[in-house]
Design a protein around this motif. Structure first.
Motif, short mmCIF file in Angstrom:
data_model
loop_
_atom_site.label_atom_id
_atom_site.label_comp_id
_atom_site.label_asym_id
_atom_site.label_seq_id
_atom_site.Cartn_x
_atom_site.Cartn_y
_atom_site.Cartn_z
N LYS A 116 0.83 -1.19 0.00
CA LYS A 116 0.00 0.00 0.00
C LYS A 116 0.87 1.26 0.00
O LYS A 116 0.69 2.16 -0.81
N ALA A 117 1.87 1.25 0.91
CA ALA A 117 2.64 2.47 1.07
C ALA A 117 3.83 2.53 0.11
O ALA A 117 4.50 3.53 0.03
N ASP A 118 4.11 1.41 -0.57
CA ASP A 118 5.32 1.45 -1.41
C ASP A 118 5.00 0.92 -2.80
O ASP A 118 5.18 -0.24 -3.11
N HIS A 119 4.44 1.75 -3.60
CA HIS A 119 4.20 1.37 -4.98
C HIS A 119 5.55 1.30 -5.67
O HIS A 119 6.08 2.30 -6.10
N ALA A 120 6.14 0.10 -5.72
CA ALA A 120 7.51 0.00 -6.23
C ALA A 120 7.60 0.63 -7.61
O ALA A 120 8.53 1.33 -7.93
N VAL A 121 6.59 0.39 -8.45
CA VAL A 121 6.56 0.99 -9.78
C VAL A 121 5.16 1.59 -9.95
O VAL A 121 4.17 0.91 -9.72
N PRO A 122 5.06 2.85 -10.31
CA PRO A 122 3.74 3.45 -10.46
C PRO A 122 2.91 2.73 -11.52
O PRO A 122 3.46 2.19 -12.49
N GLN A 123 1.58 2.76 -11.31
CA GLN A 123 0.68 2.02 -12.18
C GLN A 123 0.88 2.33 -13.67
O GLN A 123 0.96 1.44 -14.50
N ASP A 124 1.01 3.63 -14.01
CA ASP A 124 1.09 3.95 -15.45
C ASP A 124 2.40 3.43 -16.04
O ASP A 124 2.47 3.05 -17.20
N GLU A 125 3.42 3.35 -15.18
CA GLU A 125 4.68 2.83 -15.69
C GLU A 125 4.60 1.32 -15.93
O GLU A 125 5.18 0.79 -16.89
N ILE A 126 3.86 0.63 -15.06
CA ILE A 126 3.65 -0.82 -15.28
C ILE A 126 2.98 -1.01 -16.64
O ILE A 126 3.38 -1.86 -17.44
N GLU A 127 1.98 -0.19 -16.90
CA GLU A 127 1.25 -0.33 -18.16
C GLU A 127 2.16 -0.03 -19.36
O GLU A 127 2.18 -0.76 -20.34
N THR A 128 2.94 1.04 -19.24
CA THR A 128 3.85 1.40 -20.33
C THR A 128 4.84 0.27 -20.62
O THR A 128 5.11 -0.06 -21.76
N ARG A 129 5.36 -0.32 -19.54
CA ARG A 129 6.32 -1.41 -19.72
C ARG A 129 5.70 -2.60 -20.42
O ARG A 129 6.31 -3.21 -21.30
N MET A 130 4.49 -2.96 -20.00
CA MET A 130 3.83 -4.13 -20.61
C MET A 130 3.63 -3.90 -22.10
O MET A 130 3.84 -4.79 -22.92
N ILE A 131 3.20 -2.68 -22.43
CA ILE A 131 2.94 -2.37 -23.83
C ILE A 131 4.23 -2.46 -24.64
O ILE A 131 4.27 -3.08 -25.71
N ALA A 132 5.31 -1.90 -24.09
CA ALA A 132 6.59 -1.92 -24.81
C ALA A 132 7.06 -3.36 -25.02
O ALA A 132 7.51 -3.73 -26.12
N LEU A 133 6.95 -4.19 -23.99
CA LEU A 133 7.41 -5.58 -24.10
C LEU A 133 6.60 -6.35 -25.14
O LEU A 133 7.14 -7.11 -25.94
N ALA A 134 5.28 -6.13 -25.13
CA ALA A 134 4.43 -6.83 -26.11
C ALA A 134 4.79 -6.38 -27.52
O ALA A 134 4.83 -7.18 -28.45
N ARG A 135 5.11 -5.10 -27.68
CA ARG A 135 5.47 -4.61 -29.03
C ARG A 135 6.79 -5.18 -29.51
O ARG A 135 7.06 -5.21 -30.70
#
Ligand code: SAH
Length: 467
Positions: A271-290
């Motif tokens: 809860k207190a430690d979002h190791a990676v922010p949500q939008d960055e998780i999404e950006t990473r997934m998109i880049a990897l899939a591409r």
């Protein structure tokens, strides 16, 4: 790992077996099957060995001397006399051989695992001597998993090794073989249709040269922690992933089931430690899939129950990335099963409601308290540990009976599961005195009185530890 498994080529290499009885015969059979150049040596060699090994091994009836071990790759000592066995083992070691003394693990350089032997395919199971019977029962299960013509399939694949190397680009090769072994080519070879398999292989090779692979993201629920609660589909996807992005709530045992050379990216989510922010998780997934990768986004419980799986799916679809969702056992049903608490037990509840107790800072969770208090059904609160006092207070304020049973389940389905239970008015105290730090669920309603099982802390223990 107590010992390191390797597959040792014994073809034409000298192996010496000391002994002339049953266990010597068993080891001799293994050595002969592996093509070793075998010598059996002992003053009395049973008739059974003479009959079975006469033209496949040298049988010498005398007491072995150190020189008999010269050049031996492996030596098996299969005799009763422990003192003599230890002496011979020392001799063999000093001659440079690796030694196995039957039934005396302490004297062994190596032990022989339980073996599934299907020609090219061998599976070795070792328990380090701790449970040979267990190893045997696992072996039987593995035998049942392997198709009868597995060796023929491997021979077929082997005959294409060089062709595939020269025609399929390196970065596509693993995928190529996965498609071969998991698709129609293997099906044909396993069915004995050799010419069909060759035709299909030719087609696959033609396609492999031109095709670029399309990436995909699988949003996968890992369940509440017990690895046996994974779905078969989740397991299959974990074993085919190139990259796995996982949350804090995913247990180590589950990650251990993933393909060994998959990249693992921890993206946190305490809860207190979002190791990676949500939008960055999404950006990473998109880049990897591409990049053409097969990405598994592995989330605790079910991805669509307080898991932000919906946002991730939206983002992937908006980016035009192929995305699929695999459900998981959500914490509520996992904890209910692990504690014998039927969430909609017909005598006690007509419905169950899942809510989140998450709230910003000091604020109370923003929920429709009036509606929740009046439901008089089972209420399951996710992420509610930090707000347990406030949640109980709000529900009572809106008319829920202060004596309503409650149960708090921490680390449900895991080995460190803890259950504390009592009445709604004590909910905050239960969390505090039970030392609950999460992940935990608050279950409020009549069915909570039935929570029991592993990790149940009795109220008397709580009062003692609080005093
Ligand atoms: N998507 C998840 C929930 C994520 S929210 C699911 O479907 O289960 C995180 C919350 O889930 C935690 O704060 C806790 O309330 C609950 N939780 C997850 N795993 C749990 C477990 N093993 N035991 C108890 N609660 C758990």
């Amino acid at each position: 790992m107590n010992s390191f498994p390797i597959s040792f080529r014994l073809k034409n290499r000298p192996v010496v077996i000391v002994g002339g009885g049953d266990s010597a015969l068993q080891k001799a059979r293994l050595a002969v099957a592996a093509g070793a150049s075998l010598t059996v040596i002992w003053p009395r060699i049973d008739q059974a060995l003479h009959e079975e090994l006469a033209d496949r091994a040298a049988l010498i009836e005398c007491t072995p001397a150190r020189a008999d071990f010269d050049k031996a790759a492996l030596v098996f000592v299969a005799i009763e006399d422990e003192f003599e066995a230890a002496r011979l083992a020392r001799d063999a070691k000093s001659a440079g051989a690796l030694v196995n003394v039957v039934d005396r693990p302490a004297l062994c350089d190596f032990t022989t695992p339980s073996i599934v032997d299907r020609g090219r395919l061998t599976v070795a199971i070792s328990t380090g001597g701790a449970g040979p019977v267990f190893a045997k029962s696992l072996r039987e299960k593995i035998e049942a998993l392997i198709p009868a013509r597995a060796d023929a399939l491997l021979a077929f694949a082997d005959s294409y090794r060089e062709t595939v190397k020269s025609r399929v680009p390196h970065e596509n090769r693993r995928r190529f073989w996965e498609d071969v072994f998991g698709g129609p080519v293997a099906a044909a070879a396993l069915a004995g249709d050799d010419s069909g398999a060759h035709d299909l292989m030719a087609g696959a090779l033609d396609r492999a040269q031109s095709a670029t692979r399309e990436g995909v993201v699988h949003i996968v629920g890992a369940g509440p922690g017990d690895p046996e609660l994974l779905t078969l589909k989740a397991l299959r996807l974990l074993q085919s992933a190139d990259v796995i992005l996982y949350d804090r709530l995913v247990s180590d045992e589950i990650l251990a089931l993933a393909r060994r050379d998959a990249d693992r990216l921890y993206v946190g989510k305490a809860k207190a430690d979002h190791a990676v922010p949500q939008d960055e998780i999404e950006t990473r997934m998109i880049a990897l899939a591409r990049e053409g990768k097969t990405v598994v986004r592995l989330k605790g419980g079910d991805p669509f129950v307080f898991g932000r799986g919906g946002e991730e799916l939206d983002a992937l679809q908006a980016a035009g990335v192929k995305a699929h969702v695999t459900p998981g056992v959500t914490a509520a049903t996992g904890c209910a099963a692990a504690t014998g608490m039927a969430l909609t037990h017909r005598d006690h509840a007509q419905a169950v409601t899942f809510v989140t107790g998450h709230a910003r800072g000091d604020a109370d969770p923003d929920l429709d308290w009036e509606a929740l208090a009046n439901l008089k059904n089972t209420l399951v609160v996710y992420m509610g540990v930090g707000k347990a006092d406030a949640i109980a207070h709000r529900l009572m304020e809106h008319g829920r009976d202060r004596a309503t049973p409650v149960a708090v389940v921490e680390n449900g389905t895991r080995e460190n599961q803890i259950i504390v239970k009592g009445a709604l008015e004590d909910l905050g105290a239960l969390v505090r005195d039970g030392g609950i730090k999460g992940p935990a669920l608050l279950v409020i309603g009549d069915v909570a009185q039935f929570a029991s099982g592993a990790g149940l802390i009795e109220l008397s223990q709580l009062q003692r530890s609080a005093a």
